[in-house]
Write a protein that holds these residues in place. Structure first.
Motif, PDB file in Angstrom:
ATOM      1  N   ASP A 142       0.819  -1.223   0.000  1.00 37.73           N
ATOM      2  CA  ASP A 142       0.000   0.000   0.000  1.00 37.73           C
ATOM      3  C   ASP A 142       0.847   1.265   0.000  1.00 37.73           C
ATOM      4  N   GLY A 143       1.859   1.277  -0.840  1.00 33.69           N
ATOM      5  CA  GLY A 143       2.660   2.484  -1.010  1.00 33.69           C
ATOM      6  C   GLY A 143       3.751   2.691   0.009  1.00 33.69           C
ATOM      7  N   VAL A 144       3.937   1.754   0.928  1.00 38.90           N
ATOM      8  CA  VAL A 144       5.005   1.862   1.931  1.00 38.90           C
ATOM      9  C   VAL A 144       6.061   0.809   1.641  1.00 38.90           C
ATOM     10  N   GLN A 145       7.307   1.258   1.555  1.00 35.71           N
ATOM     11  CA  GLN A 145       8.427   0.330   1.398  1.00 35.71           C
ATOM     12  C   GLN A 145       9.360   0.458   2.587  1.00 35.71           C
ATOM     13  N   ILE A 146       9.836  -0.689   3.064  1.00 45.41           N
ATOM     14  CA  ILE A 146      10.801  -0.699   4.160  1.00 45.41           C
ATOM     15  C   ILE A 146      12.018  -1.487   3.724  1.00 45.41           C
ATOM     16  N   ARG A 147      13.161  -0.861   3.912  1.00 46.64           N
ATOM     17  CA  ARG A 147      14.425  -1.502   3.579  1.00 46.64           C
ATOM     18  C   ARG A 147      15.276  -1.620   4.841  1.00 46.64           C
ATOM     19  N   VAL A 148      16.037  -2.679   4.933  1.00 44.92           N
ATOM     20  CA  VAL A 148      16.891  -2.959   6.090  1.00 44.92           C
ATOM     21  C   VAL A 148      18.353  -2.872   5.667  1.00 44.92           C
ATOM     22  N   GLY A 149      19.184  -2.369   6.560  1.00 39.00           N
ATOM     23  CA  GLY A 149      20.618  -2.382   6.342  1.00 39.00           C
ATOM     24  C   GLY A 149      21.342  -2.722   7.628  1.00 39.00           C
ATOM     25  N   PRO A 150      22.500  -3.372   7.541  1.00 33.79           N
ATOM     26  CA  PRO A 150      23.249  -3.720   8.748  1.00 33.79           C
ATOM     27  C   PRO A 150      23.839  -2.487   9.421  1.00 33.79           C
ATOM     28  N   THR A 151      23.926  -2.549  10.745  1.00 32.23           N
ATOM     29  CA  THR A 151      24.608  -1.520  11.520  1.00 32.23           C
ATOM     30  C   THR A 151      25.726  -2.193  12.313  1.00 32.23           C
ATOM     31  N   ASP A 152      26.441  -1.413  13.110  1.00 36.40           N
ATOM     32  CA  ASP A 152      27.594  -1.951  13.848  1.00 36.40           C
ATOM     33  C   ASP A 152      27.426  -1.680  15.338  1.00 36.40           C
ATOM     34  N   HIS A 153      26.927  -2.691  16.037  1.00 34.98           N
ATOM     35  CA  HIS A 153      26.734  -2.594  17.484  1.00 34.98           C
ATOM     36  C   HIS A 153      27.474  -3.740  18.179  1.00 34.98           C
ATOM     37  N   ARG A 154      28.569  -4.183  17.541  1.00 36.30           N
ATOM     38  CA  ARG A 154      29.319  -5.324  18.074  1.00 36.30           C
ATOM     39  C   ARG A 154      29.795  -5.076  19.507  1.00 36.30           C
ATOM     40  N   PRO A 155      29.684  -6.127  20.361  1.00 37.75           N
ATOM     41  CA  PRO A 155      29.501  -7.547  20.057  1.00 37.75           C
ATOM     42  C   PRO A 155      28.063  -7.980  19.815  1.00 37.75           C
ATOM     43  N   VAL A 156      27.108  -7.043  19.860  1.00 34.50           N
ATOM     44  CA  VAL A 156      25.734  -7.388  19.499  1.00 34.50           C
ATOM     45  C   VAL A 156      25.682  -7.536  17.986  1.00 34.50           C
ATOM     46  N   THR A 157      25.457  -8.733  17.504  1.00 29.56           N
ATOM     47  CA  THR A 157      25.459  -8.957  16.069  1.00 29.56           C
ATOM     48  C   THR A 157      24.538 -10.105  15.712  1.00 29.56           C
ATOM     49  N   PRO A 158      23.788  -9.958  14.600  1.00 27.29           N
ATOM     50  CA  PRO A 158      23.714  -8.743  13.791  1.00 27.29           C
ATOM     51  C   PRO A 158      22.759  -7.715  14.407  1.00 27.29           C
ATOM     52  N   SER A 159      22.968  -6.480  14.045  1.00 22.14           N
ATOM     53  CA  SER A 159      22.040  -5.406  14.379  1.00 22.14           C
ATOM     54  C   SER A 159      21.687  -4.706  13.072  1.00 22.14           C
ATOM     55  N   ILE A 160      20.479  -4.140  13.017  1.00 24.05           N
ATOM     56  CA  ILE A 160      19.998  -3.580  11.757  1.00 24.05           C
ATOM     57  C   ILE A 160      19.319  -2.226  11.977  1.00 24.05           C
ATOM     58  N   GLY A 161      19.252  -1.448  10.897  1.00 24.96           N
ATOM     59  CA  GLY A 161      18.461  -0.233  10.858  1.00 24.96           C
ATOM     60  C   GLY A 161      17.377  -0.390   9.810  1.00 24.96           C
ATOM     61  N   PHE A 162      16.355   0.459   9.887  1.00 26.54           N
ATOM     62  CA  PHE A 162      15.225   0.405   8.963  1.00 26.54           C
ATOM     63  C   PHE A 162      15.068   1.738   8.234  1.00 26.54           C
ATOM     64  N   ARG A 163      14.743   1.659   6.942  1.00 25.40           N
ATOM     65  CA  ARG A 163      14.399   2.859   6.172  1.00 25.40           C
ATOM     66  C   ARG A 163      12.959   2.702   5.694  1.00 25.40           C
ATOM     67  N   VAL A 164      12.096   3.614   6.136  1.00 24.58           N
ATOM     68  CA  VAL A 164      10.681   3.596   5.780  1.00 24.58           C
ATOM     69  C   VAL A 164      10.431   4.705   4.763  1.00 24.58           C
ATOM     70  N   GLU A 165       9.811   4.343   3.639  1.00 23.91           N
ATOM     71  CA  GLU A 165       9.537   5.311   2.575  1.00 23.91           C
ATOM     72  C   GLU A 165       8.058   5.274   2.227  1.00 23.91           C
ATOM     73  N   HIS A 166       7.495   6.480   2.042  1.00 20.79           N
ATOM     74  CA  HIS A 166       6.081   6.583   1.682  1.00 20.79           C
ATOM     75  C   HIS A 166       5.822   7.929   1.021  1.00 20.79           C
ATOM     76  N   GLY A 167       5.294   7.888  -0.194  1.00 17.69           N
ATOM     77  CA  GLY A 167       4.882   9.115  -0.861  1.00 17.69           C
ATOM     78  C   GLY A 167       5.965  10.146  -1.034  1.00 17.69           C
TER      79      GLY A 167
END
Length: 286
Positions: A142-167
């Motif tokens: 419904d017009g919303v896209q979410i993309r994930v990318g890795p981040t660096d929070h080691r030793p916590v792994t994996p960790s991710i960020g989110f990109r939300v796009e709409h309109g």
């Protein structure tokens, strides 16, 4: 437009004024909860959102302060919704989130059993759809896209960020991380970047080594601002303040970020809202 609400701006240390780390993102008719720290549903209720209104739950990493109220979200959504066709709750997070969710539901098995026994219209446990991911597009509805990318929070792994796009509007939610190229790429040209921050100058002055250790895997205010500047985002939204910002100190934190980032800087208490409009951001995502 995308609306960002800082539901919880706190840290692992309980704070009477701040709930645990959590951010609400409204994009069109969809509502996404990013992380679920302590007190998240009370804060969500204050802006008229219940657990059964959530489109999906997005988890950046598996530190306890970011998932402390997972059981509350799952059980409350289940018992407070009277739609017999309630769809499963999508939960998107890094590898390991499936085990965490399954273990959480197992820990609540007595409560779940009691409620099923007592209520004729509750015939099955809470239903979820779990997706473990470290990179790539994870949502397109419904017009919303979410993309994930890795981040660096080691030793916590994996960790991710989110990109939300709409309109034409876009918001990146970094979670806990140190500066890294993958976050720069995820945030490139975004309308806003929601970034957790610490005051390294204050933490390094503490006598306890365990507390000083957090400087090694979190971004300072200046580092978060530098990430925003490199990525060319339009608005920098700071959250998850360590140590907690005391009343009257907001401008000190803003001034530190402004030494590096010369665009809009948002700092606020729980329930602070920011609107991100199409076209905000300096360059297209690459």
């Amino acid at each position: 437009m995308i609306e960002v609400t800082l539901l919880g701006t706190g840290s692992p240390i309980p704070d009477a004024r701040r709930a645990g780390p959590s951010t609400l993102v409204r994009a069109g008719e969809q509502i996404f909860l990013v992380d679920c720290g302590r007190g998240v549903l009370q804060r969500a209720a204050a802006v008229g959102v219940g657990a059964n209104n959530l489109t999906a739950l997005l988890i950046t990493h598996l530190h306890s302060d970011h998932i402390a109220d997972l059981a509350d979200v799952l059980i409350t959504r289940w018992v407070s919704n009277f739609d017999p066709n309630l769809p499963p709750l999508p939960i998107i997070g890094p590898p390991g989130i499936a085990e965490v969710v399954e273990s959480t539901l197992a820990a609540m098995r007595f409560d779940i059993g009691y409620r099923i026994s007592h209520h004729d219209d509750l015939t099955a446990p809470p239903q979820v759809e779990i997706e473990e991911v470290a990179d790539g597009v994870v949502w397109g509805r419904d017009g919303v896209q979410i993309r994930v990318g890795p981040t660096d929070h080691r030793p916590v792994t994996p960790s991710i960020g989110f990109r939300v796009e709409h309109g034409g509007a876009s918001v990146v939610l970094a979670g806990d991380t140190v500066p890294c190229q993958s976050l720069d790429e995820l945030a490139a040209g975004a309308g806003a970047l929601v970034h957790t921050v610490i005051r390294e100058d204050l933490i390094e002055a503490l006598p306890m080594q365990r507390l000083r250790d957090i400087c090694g895997y979190h971004s300072s205010v200046e580092q978060a601002a530098d990430t925003a500047a490199r990525a060319g985002v339009g608005i920098l939204i700071l959250t998850h303040y360590v140590p907690a910002i005391q009343p009257g100190q907001e401008e000190d934190w803003r001034a530190l970020a402004a030494t590096v980032f010369d665009r809009q800087i948002e700092i606020g208490d729980d329930l602070h809202r920011v609107q991100v409009h199409p076209g905000v951001g300096a360059k297209p995502a690459g």
